[in-house]
Design a protein around this motif. Structure first.
Motif, PDB file in Angstrom:
ATOM      1  N   GLN A 193       0.921  -1.103  -0.001  1.00 19.20           N
ATOM      2  CA  GLN A 193       0.000  -0.087  -0.123  1.00 19.20           C
ATOM      3  C   GLN A 193       0.861   1.326   0.045  1.00 19.20           C
ATOM      4  O   GLN A 193       0.438   2.209  -0.567  1.00 19.20           O
ATOM      5  CB  GLN A 193      -0.837   0.003   1.157  1.00 19.20           C
ATOM      6  CG  GLN A 193      -2.087  -1.175   1.156  1.00 19.20           C
ATOM      7  CD  GLN A 193      -2.800  -1.362   2.350  1.00 19.20           C
ATOM      8  OE1 GLN A 193      -2.123  -0.990   3.286  1.00 19.20           O
ATOM      9  NE2 GLN A 193      -3.820  -2.088   2.495  1.00 19.20           N
ATOM     10  N   THR A 204       2.106 -15.232  -7.400  1.00 21.36           N
ATOM     11  CA  THR A 204       1.761 -15.401  -5.907  1.00 21.36           C
ATOM     12  C   THR A 204       2.629 -14.395  -5.317  1.00 21.36           C
ATOM     13  O   THR A 204       2.075 -13.708  -4.146  1.00 21.36           O
ATOM     14  CB  THR A 204       2.030 -16.714  -5.483  1.00 21.36           C
ATOM     15  OG1 THR A 204       1.249 -17.756  -6.121  1.00 21.36           O
ATOM     16  CG2 THR A 204       2.089 -16.910  -4.041  1.00 21.36           C
ATOM     17  N   SER A 205       3.745 -14.032  -5.358  1.00 16.38           N
ATOM     18  CA  SER A 205       4.791 -13.320  -4.734  1.00 16.38           C
ATOM     19  C   SER A 205       4.253 -11.656  -4.863  1.00 16.38           C
ATOM     20  O   SER A 205       4.647 -10.827  -3.910  1.00 16.38           O
ATOM     21  CB  SER A 205       5.965 -13.468  -5.193  1.00 16.38           C
ATOM     22  OG  SER A 205       6.283 -13.430  -6.465  1.00 16.38           O
ATOM     23  N   MET A 226       0.717 -10.894  -4.612  1.00 17.72           N
ATOM     24  CA  MET A 226      -0.503 -10.862  -4.147  1.00 17.72           C
ATOM     25  C   MET A 226      -0.959  -9.882  -3.138  1.00 17.72           C
ATOM     26  O   MET A 226      -1.935  -9.308  -3.136  1.00 17.72           O
ATOM     27  CB  MET A 226      -1.140 -12.344  -3.612  1.00 17.72           C
ATOM     28  CG  MET A 226      -1.243 -13.180  -4.588  1.00 17.72           C
ATOM     29  SD  MET A 226      -2.673 -12.996  -5.785  1.00 17.72           S
ATOM     30  CE  MET A 226      -1.635 -12.427  -7.014  1.00 17.72           C
ATOM     31  N   HIS A 227      -0.036  -9.418  -2.725  1.00 21.15           N
ATOM     32  CA  HIS A 227      -0.191  -8.377  -1.217  1.00 21.15           C
ATOM     33  C   HIS A 227      -0.421  -7.104  -2.333  1.00 21.15           C
ATOM     34  O   HIS A 227      -1.122  -5.975  -1.972  1.00 21.15           O
ATOM     35  CB  HIS A 227       0.751  -8.032  -0.335  1.00 21.15           C
ATOM     36  CG  HIS A 227       0.574  -9.251   0.647  1.00 21.15           C
ATOM     37  ND1 HIS A 227       1.018 -10.314   0.509  1.00 21.15           N
ATOM     38  CD2 HIS A 227      -0.211  -9.123   1.949  1.00 21.15           C
ATOM     39  CE1 HIS A 227       0.611 -11.304   1.501  1.00 21.15           C
ATOM     40  NE2 HIS A 227      -0.046 -10.371   2.419  1.00 21.15           N
ATOM     41  N   VAL A 242      -1.396  -7.082  -5.374  1.00 22.19           N
ATOM     42  CA  VAL A 242      -2.586  -6.886  -5.938  1.00 22.19           C
ATOM     43  C   VAL A 242      -3.790  -6.453  -5.032  1.00 22.19           C
ATOM     44  O   VAL A 242      -4.587  -5.975  -5.537  1.00 22.19           O
ATOM     45  CB  VAL A 242      -2.902  -8.265  -6.722  1.00 22.19           C
ATOM     46  CG1 VAL A 242      -4.211  -8.483  -7.002  1.00 22.19           C
ATOM     47  CG2 VAL A 242      -2.040  -8.408  -7.760  1.00 22.19           C
ATOM     48  N   ALA A 243      -3.783  -6.993  -3.853  1.00 21.86           N
ATOM     49  CA  ALA A 243      -4.553  -7.079  -2.767  1.00 21.86           C
ATOM     50  C   ALA A 243      -4.814  -5.275  -2.530  1.00 21.86           C
ATOM     51  O   ALA A 243      -5.850  -4.701  -2.156  1.00 21.86           O
ATOM     52  CB  ALA A 243      -4.311  -7.521  -1.497  1.00 21.86           C
ATOM     53  N   LEU A 277      -4.322  -2.730  -4.385  1.00 25.41           N
ATOM     54  CA  LEU A 277      -4.937  -2.079  -5.528  1.00 25.41           C
ATOM     55  C   LEU A 277      -6.338  -1.410  -5.051  1.00 25.41           C
ATOM     56  O   LEU A 277      -6.731  -0.376  -5.307  1.00 25.41           O
ATOM     57  CB  LEU A 277      -5.022  -2.545  -6.806  1.00 25.41           C
ATOM     58  CG  LEU A 277      -3.816  -2.959  -7.659  1.00 25.41           C
ATOM     59  CD1 LEU A 277      -4.331  -3.979  -8.626  1.00 25.41           C
ATOM     60  CD2 LEU A 277      -3.138  -1.948  -8.032  1.00 25.41           C
ATOM     61  N   HIS A 291      10.752 -13.404  -3.603  1.00 26.98           N
ATOM     62  CA  HIS A 291      10.241 -14.219  -2.593  1.00 26.98           C
ATOM     63  C   HIS A 291      10.728 -13.330  -1.269  1.00 26.98           C
ATOM     64  O   HIS A 291      11.535 -12.220  -1.340  1.00 26.98           O
ATOM     65  CB  HIS A 291      11.393 -15.494  -2.693  1.00 26.98           C
ATOM     66  CG  HIS A 291      10.830 -16.496  -3.502  1.00 26.98           C
ATOM     67  ND1 HIS A 291       9.668 -17.096  -3.576  1.00 26.98           N
ATOM     68  CD2 HIS A 291      11.625 -17.216  -4.434  1.00 26.98           C
ATOM     69  CE1 HIS A 291       9.698 -18.051  -4.289  1.00 26.98           C
ATOM     70  NE2 HIS A 291      10.918 -18.476  -5.021  1.00 26.98           N
ATOM     71  N   ALA A 292      10.261 -13.825  -0.256  1.00 30.01           N
ATOM     72  CA  ALA A 292      10.607 -13.046   1.139  1.00 30.01           C
ATOM     73  C   ALA A 292      12.076 -13.043   1.339  1.00 30.01           C
ATOM     74  O   ALA A 292      12.697 -13.987   0.899  1.00 30.01           O
ATOM     75  CB  ALA A 292       9.722 -13.625   2.211  1.00 30.01           C
ATOM     76  N   TYR A 324      13.635 -13.807   3.733  1.00 31.42           N
ATOM     77  CA  TYR A 324      14.309 -15.121   4.475  1.00 31.42           C
ATOM     78  C   TYR A 324      14.212 -16.296   3.769  1.00 31.42           C
ATOM     79  O   TYR A 324      14.552 -17.391   4.293  1.00 31.42           O
ATOM     80  CB  TYR A 324      13.594 -15.188   5.756  1.00 31.42           C
ATOM     81  CG  TYR A 324      12.165 -15.351   5.585  1.00 31.42           C
ATOM     82  CD1 TYR A 324      11.510 -16.397   5.535  1.00 31.42           C
ATOM     83  CD2 TYR A 324      11.242 -14.282   5.849  1.00 31.42           C
ATOM     84  CE1 TYR A 324      10.193 -16.741   5.723  1.00 31.42           C
ATOM     85  CE2 TYR A 324       9.834 -14.283   5.663  1.00 31.42           C
ATOM     86  CZ  TYR A 324       9.355 -15.566   5.600  1.00 31.42           C
ATOM     87  OH  TYR A 324       7.956 -15.495   5.149  1.00 31.42           O
ATOM     88  N   HIS A 325      13.347 -16.282   2.682  1.00 26.54           N
ATOM     89  CA  HIS A 325      12.908 -17.555   2.121  1.00 26.54           C
ATOM     90  C   HIS A 325      13.924 -17.655   0.810  1.00 26.54           C
ATOM     91  O   HIS A 325      14.021 -18.846   0.244  1.00 26.54           O
ATOM     92  CB  HIS A 325      11.639 -17.115   1.330  1.00 26.54           C
ATOM     93  CG  HIS A 325      11.123 -18.440   0.621  1.00 26.54           C
ATOM     94  ND1 HIS A 325      10.477 -19.574   1.421  1.00 26.54           N
ATOM     95  CD2 HIS A 325      10.564 -18.673  -0.527  1.00 26.54           C
ATOM     96  CE1 HIS A 325       9.935 -20.339   0.847  1.00 26.54           C
ATOM     97  NE2 HIS A 325      10.117 -20.085  -0.690  1.00 26.54           N
ATOM     98  N   TRP A 336       4.260  -7.320   2.582  1.00 27.17           N
ATOM     99  CA  TRP A 336       2.985  -7.316   3.275  1.00 27.17           C
ATOM    100  C   TRP A 336       3.375  -6.701   4.645  1.00 27.17           C
ATOM    101  O   TRP A 336       2.580  -6.881   5.606  1.00 27.17           O
ATOM    102  CB  TRP A 336       2.809  -9.026   3.606  1.00 27.17           C
ATOM    103  CG  TRP A 336       3.919 -10.121   4.085  1.00 27.17           C
ATOM    104  CD1 TRP A 336       4.194  -9.975   5.291  1.00 27.17           C
ATOM    105  CD2 TRP A 336       4.472 -11.307   3.659  1.00 27.17           C
ATOM    106  NE1 TRP A 336       5.008 -10.753   5.802  1.00 27.17           N
ATOM    107  CE2 TRP A 336       5.121 -11.799   4.774  1.00 27.17           C
ATOM    108  CE3 TRP A 336       4.181 -11.958   2.710  1.00 27.17           C
ATOM    109  CZ2 TRP A 336       5.671 -13.128   4.491  1.00 27.17           C
ATOM    110  CZ3 TRP A 336       4.952 -13.004   2.252  1.00 27.17           C
ATOM    111  CH2 TRP A 336       5.860 -13.716   3.448  1.00 27.17           C
TER     112      TRP A 336
END
Lengths: 518, 518
Positions: free
Chosen positions: B5, B25-26, B28-29, B31-32, B34, B100-101, B103-104, B162
């Motif tokens: 945001q 997928t990475s 999606m936040h 996208v959310a 928007l 990716h995150a 830590y990932h 996120w």
């Protein structure tokens, strides 16, 4: 001979006799040389991602590399996504990237770019040939390097290609197969004999009949559990083949499969990790306190498993799946109905290229007892793999029917591969699951929401919607020369599938199904 | 607010309010988010090369960057070819690559790859945001950097996206326009006053009305010749606009244009070089003994030219092209007949997106006296630019008709851009030149042959043939929701073109023409 002729001759002499090509001006001497080297089959693709995906599918079925011909940095860029998948599949491949003439690079012409850095992100071996005298040796090295299971990228300047003082090189001797690591075998034996709950996770060359049989024999003798990596490069399965369960895609399900494991033996597979990270969820899926034993790399997994089986299960025969097909379903199509029809009708000796993503949810169960077949999967997660890989698999195995299970969203990345299927009259049947959405992302968006983000709003939902406008895959396929029809019931699908398997050449069947995410 | 945001808010606050997206997928936040930032318009594309090409076309017409949302390394890879074109066009663009995150990454999950190296090959600015507290400042920096005419790539790890402790940043102050280099102006003035044959080669922002007028005034006052770079980012032309000749694509023709030049003044253009190298031909197209004067970079070319004009041609008015359209031709379609129809019917204030390659050979002459229009060209030679750029141009200039002149082979790289045209109901008319071949490569193969290679054989010729099978662009367009028709005569084209310009929304007209290469 010129450099291009020397390169083509050297490739053929080293057993590389198929080239998936999307050439440009800097590759015209390579193209012109094709007529001087009749043993090389050149397959035109309309997009580089089709060429690289086809070479991946080819090598998985042919067990040897294909060549790929690409045009400068942008051409390589277009091929990167499927090279990423090939890298994750440990696929041998020889990528030839035409570049500007050596003396031309300093002028920074419009197509100049950093090919070497780009190639490095997906290749296990990169070299730039600077002199015509090196072209043959460099090509031999590229093939040899690729046979270890990597993408070899050879950058070929135009002036090296057109120089007249080149010579072909003799074929390189075949590489020794990788040996078995005795220490690793001893550690795995100790784990398997410990009596503690043990999982053997197989991948690489362990997912074909010999490796599967060895793993299942060990399991039968010791009580260990066998799992196959989530996205195997090439999985043999079906009637007469030892059956193994695949590690689940979603982390929660994989954790459930691995719960309570004290020893995890990796035979050609990597240690299980979540495909993506999620807030508050672990990335590493190995249970706390579990010992991880690296038994073998992808090449050599079957040999190591066989050594375990010889030691632990000398008299044991591996159980195999029995021939058992589902009944043909009736009524409206769903993802599960499609799976049942596929299971009921899959022909003998088929190759399934699977990029069905969420829509293929029922296929594994429905085909478990179908006649023995191979399954090629999306190893690297870079979508746009299925249509191209089907091209390559069909060229590698001309006598075998190829069934491409293809999700709608993923299909649109490399849709022009259908044209190459038509051009080469390949026996590929594509079942296109049209659910009108990036359904996996709808599911992921719900997961994100469930993990604390705001409830997805209309703009977010709209960005995952492929139904505005509806994509008509029948028209698109026909536009590229592939006969196609749309089916909305199980009965229609059964007729269409039977017809497609009967007629030679490619077919596309658009199966209209509801979204799983609702 | 979360990181996504904060990023979206910061983009919007800095004037970036369109995002061409192909998320995974990475992302999606993002996208959310928007729905929390209604000012941001998100435009879905079905392939990343459409997103990057659209952002290029958008920025050329909007004079400000769009954002692009891509998924990890493979998504960026798919976008590389059109990012290459954008780099060559000096297009501002803000590319957000979800990763990716943090830590990932160490787990080397299947989609892990070296995004930074990949981004470096096409970006003028690359950063990876490692902390949520940095996201706003990094986004502001990315926008600011892009405004200098580069692709800014900001890599956004999922956990930064996120994280809940992010804040938006205030908008950055507008950058100063680039100044004029007084020494460079003095050198150019001396050359122009010398009486020796002088060419002013213009590019960058010098190819719009003010720069063109200044260059033409200087030419009128001094006898210098004005040429425009071969592939301008955005060229204003037509009735009422000062007309300039473009430097030719083929080196021989460009050399003829430059023959006898004693002074070459570069105003936003680079020194002319051959697009490709050919055996025995020079790469550098500057005549021997010619002095090259770098007057201005792409940004600031118009200002420098105006300074020259003020000095050398204070009372001179630039001559402009008069309104003069060709007659509507009749009979079978050829490349030249298509050009004449376009010239006869081009509407007021049109934007031509030109990826017609060889087939567009007659268009420049036929539209020279058409109503004033802009032309966007293939700046970096990476094909697959036209359909996406038309998407972006139409979104940037909603009141203006967009005419995409599109070659068949190039169209197939990013054909799914038609679907986005339909989804967004964009006023884009695509004239698809179907000559059934990679015609430029047929010509190049003949040139290669003429330069000493063997006469191209049937395998080589076949690899440039798009007619086996014939591609049906009408079906393909309709399959993606774009109304389409096929025309084979000039009369049919005239009717189809007039209809397309009258009706709102996208249209495709497949113009069947013979190959130029025979």
């Amino acid at each position: 001979m010129n450099g291009a002729q020397a390169q083509l001759t050297t490739l053929v002499d080293n057993g590389v006799d198929v080239c998936f090509a999307n050439p440009g001006t800097s590759e015209m001497h390579f193209v012109a040389a094709l007529d001087a080297v009749p043993q090389m089959r050149a397959v035109l693709t309309l997009f580089e991602g089709v060429a690289t995906g086809a070479a991946d599918g080819y090598a998985r079925m042919a067990d040897k590399p294909a060549a790929v011909l690409l045009h400068l940095g942008p051409g390589l860029g277009n091929g990167v996504a499927n090279l990423h998948n090939a890298r994750r599949a440990h696929t041998p491949m020889v990528v030839v990237v035409g570049d500007h003439a050596t003396y031309h690079k300093k002028y920074d012409a419009p197509l100049e770019s950093d090919i070497d850095s780009l190639a490095g992100t997906v290749s296990g071996w990169v070299r730039r040939t600077m002199h015509p005298g090196d072209i043959a040796a460099d090509t031999t090295d590229a093939v040899a390097a690729s046979r270890a299971g990597v993408v070899s990228t050879l950058i070929l300047p135009a002036d090296v290609s057109w120089a007249e003082d080149a010579r072909a090189a003799p074929a390189a001797p075949a590489a020794e197969p990788p040996g078995v690591d005795d220490d690793a075998v001893r550690a795995a034996l100790a784990a398997l004999r410990s009596g503690a709950p043990t999982v053997i996770l197989i991948g690489g060359d362990g997912t074909r009949n010999p490796g599967l049989a060895a793993a299942v024999r060990v399991a039968e003798a010791t009580g260990a559990k066998v799992l196959c990596e989530t996205f195997p490069t090439r999985l043999e399965r079906g009637a007469g083949v030892p059956a193994v369960e695949r590690l689940a895609y979603f982390a929660e399900a994989a954790q459930a499969q691995l719960a309570g494991t004290a020893n995890l033996i990796l035979a050609g597979a990597t240690s299980p990790v979540s495909f993506f990270a999620y807030p508050g969820k672990p990335s590493d899926l190995v249970p706390a306190g579990c010992d991880v034993h690296a038994l073998a790399q992808p090449a050599g997994a079957a040999a190591a498993l066989e050594q375990l089986a010889d030691e632990l299960a000398p008299g044991v025969t591996a159980a195999v799946a029995e021939l058992a097909r589902p009944e043909l379903p009736t009524g409206d199509l769903t993802a599960f109905a499609v799976a049942a029809v596929v299971g009921a009708l899959l022909p003998e000796n088929a190759i399934i290229v699977d990029e069905s993503n969420t829509a293929g949810i029922g296929v594994a169960a429905a085909t478990a007892g179908a006649p023995a077949h191979d399954v090629l999967t999306l190893t690297g997660g870079a979508i746009g793999y299925g249509i191209p890989a089907a091209v390559g698999a069909a060229i590698a195995a001309p006598g075998r029917p190829v069934l491409a299970l293809q999700a709608d969203g993923s299909a649109m990345y490399t849709i022009s591969g259908l044209w190459t299927q038509a051009r080469e009259h390949l026996d590929v049947t594509t079942v296109l699951f049209n659910n009108g959405a990036y359904d996996i992302l709808r599911i992921e968006l719900q997961r994100v929401g469930a993990m604390g983000a705001d409830t997805p709003g209309p703009k977010a939902q709209d960005l995952l919607d492929l139904g505005r406008p509806t994509i008509d895959f029948v028209k698109i396929a026909e536009g590229m020369g592939v006969p196609a029809r749309r089916v909305r019931t199980a009965e229609e699908l059964a007729v269409a599938l039977a017809d497609a398997f009967t007629e030679t050449g490619p077919h596309l069947i658009e199966a209209v199904i509801p979204s799983l995410a609702g």
